[in-house]
Design a protein around this motif. Sequence first.
Motif, mmCIF file in Angstrom:
data_model
loop_
_atom_site.group_PDB
_atom_site.id
_atom_site.type_symbol
_atom_site.label_atom_id
_atom_site.label_comp_id
_atom_site.label_asym_id
_atom_site.label_seq_id
_atom_site.Cartn_x
_atom_site.Cartn_y
_atom_site.Cartn_z
ATOM 1 N N GLY A 70 0.836 -1.194 0.000
ATOM 2 C CA GLY A 70 0.000 0.000 0.000
ATOM 3 C C GLY A 70 0.867 1.237 0.000
ATOM 4 O O GLY A 70 2.064 1.169 0.300
ATOM 5 N N GLY A 71 0.288 2.371 -0.338
ATOM 6 C CA GLY A 71 1.033 3.623 -0.368
ATOM 7 C C GLY A 71 1.328 4.140 1.029
ATOM 8 O O GLY A 71 0.915 3.554 2.039
ATOM 9 N N ASN A 72 2.050 5.253 1.103
ATOM 10 C CA ASN A 72 2.324 5.884 2.392
ATOM 11 C C ASN A 72 1.009 6.290 3.044
ATOM 12 O O ASN A 72 0.147 6.890 2.413
ATOM 13 C CB ASN A 72 3.215 7.120 2.203
ATOM 14 C CG ASN A 72 4.611 6.753 1.741
ATOM 15 O OD1 ASN A 72 5.119 5.699 2.081
ATOM 16 N ND2 ASN A 72 5.230 7.619 0.956
ATOM 17 N N GLY A 73 0.860 5.950 4.329
ATOM 18 C CA GLY A 73 -0.362 6.303 5.041
ATOM 19 C C GLY A 73 -1.518 5.359 4.800
ATOM 20 O O GLY A 73 -2.647 5.624 5.226
ATOM 21 N N ALA A 74 -1.244 4.211 4.135
ATOM 22 C CA ALA A 74 -2.324 3.260 3.840
ATOM 23 C C ALA A 74 -2.780 2.524 5.095
ATOM 24 O O ALA A 74 -3.900 2.019 5.145
ATOM 25 C CB ALA A 74 -1.867 2.262 2.782
ATOM 26 N N GLY A 75 -1.890 2.423 6.100
ATOM 27 C CA GLY A 75 -2.245 1.738 7.339
ATOM 28 C C GLY A 75 -1.508 0.426 7.547
ATOM 29 O O GLY A 75 -1.756 -0.284 8.537
ATOM 30 N N LYS A 76 -0.584 0.104 6.649
ATOM 31 C CA LYS A 76 0.135 -1.177 6.714
ATOM 32 C C LYS A 76 0.900 -1.333 8.029
ATOM 33 O O LYS A 76 0.710 -2.298 8.770
ATOM 34 C CB LYS A 76 1.138 -1.299 5.555
ATOM 35 C CG LYS A 76 0.577 -1.022 4.178
ATOM 36 C CD LYS A 76 1.625 -1.169 3.118
ATOM 37 C CE LYS A 76 2.845 -0.290 3.310
ATOM 38 N NZ LYS A 76 2.548 1.159 3.296
#
Length: 262
Positions: A39-45
């Motif tokens: 996921g992108g930055n800030g996706a919550g991963k």
Amino acid sequence: MLKISNVTKTFNPGTITEKKALCGIDLELNDGDFVTVIGGNGAGKSTLLNLIAGVHTCDTGSIELNGINLTDMPEYRRARYLGRVFQDPMMGTAANMEIEENLAMAFRRGKKRTLAWGIKNSERDLYHEKLSLLDLGLEDRMKSKVGLLSGGQRQALTLLMATLQKPDLLLLDEHTAALDPKTAARVLELTEQFVEQDHLTTFMVTHNMRHAIQYGNRLIMMMKGRIIYDVRGEEKKNLKVEQLLEKFGAAGELNDRMVLGS
């Protein structure tokens, strides 16, 4: 194996910097699943991984591991069930301690401590055997301080420590992101080897789309605190990087790091 139910997390609620990191996450992992999370930055991963590890607590929802409720369990108590490798190679080891001392700490995780002194010869034999699997020559340097090792050597050692006592769940937080390509490839090769030989249930966060497709039996894509794509089995094996790029592009989440890392 792992059951996450309606988990939410908001940082700095009620302020100008409020950030809804996770929005009602429902996720189940089966025994032996090797899940890659992208996921992108800030996706919550990483937030999701940190909630499992106990670094953060859930606002709502629950987390269960093998029927044990981890939701309100402090981080130090979860350590007996979890193995973890961080993005920073310097975080998983004690630099001022010897290689064998670091391994001894990992070997004793979750066990009762006694006043017995030192490391037994039988343990040294085990550590020598395990270190030889890394093929880095560390088995002949067990008395060396870990701070003298390279970043790649330390990350390989951290991976070995995380899996020395078979954890119920192995957490990998972009554990090759700070390594050069050759070293990263070796650490990923070792990761796959350890996961397969011990049938470890694994949760691996990565920014690299090729790695997300190549490794594991299941891939999860996250965006804005939600799981938007969950694929496994033959469908995952047939995935192409271009297909993932299209999904991110359609969601407006494509960035330079993803393109360069793919």
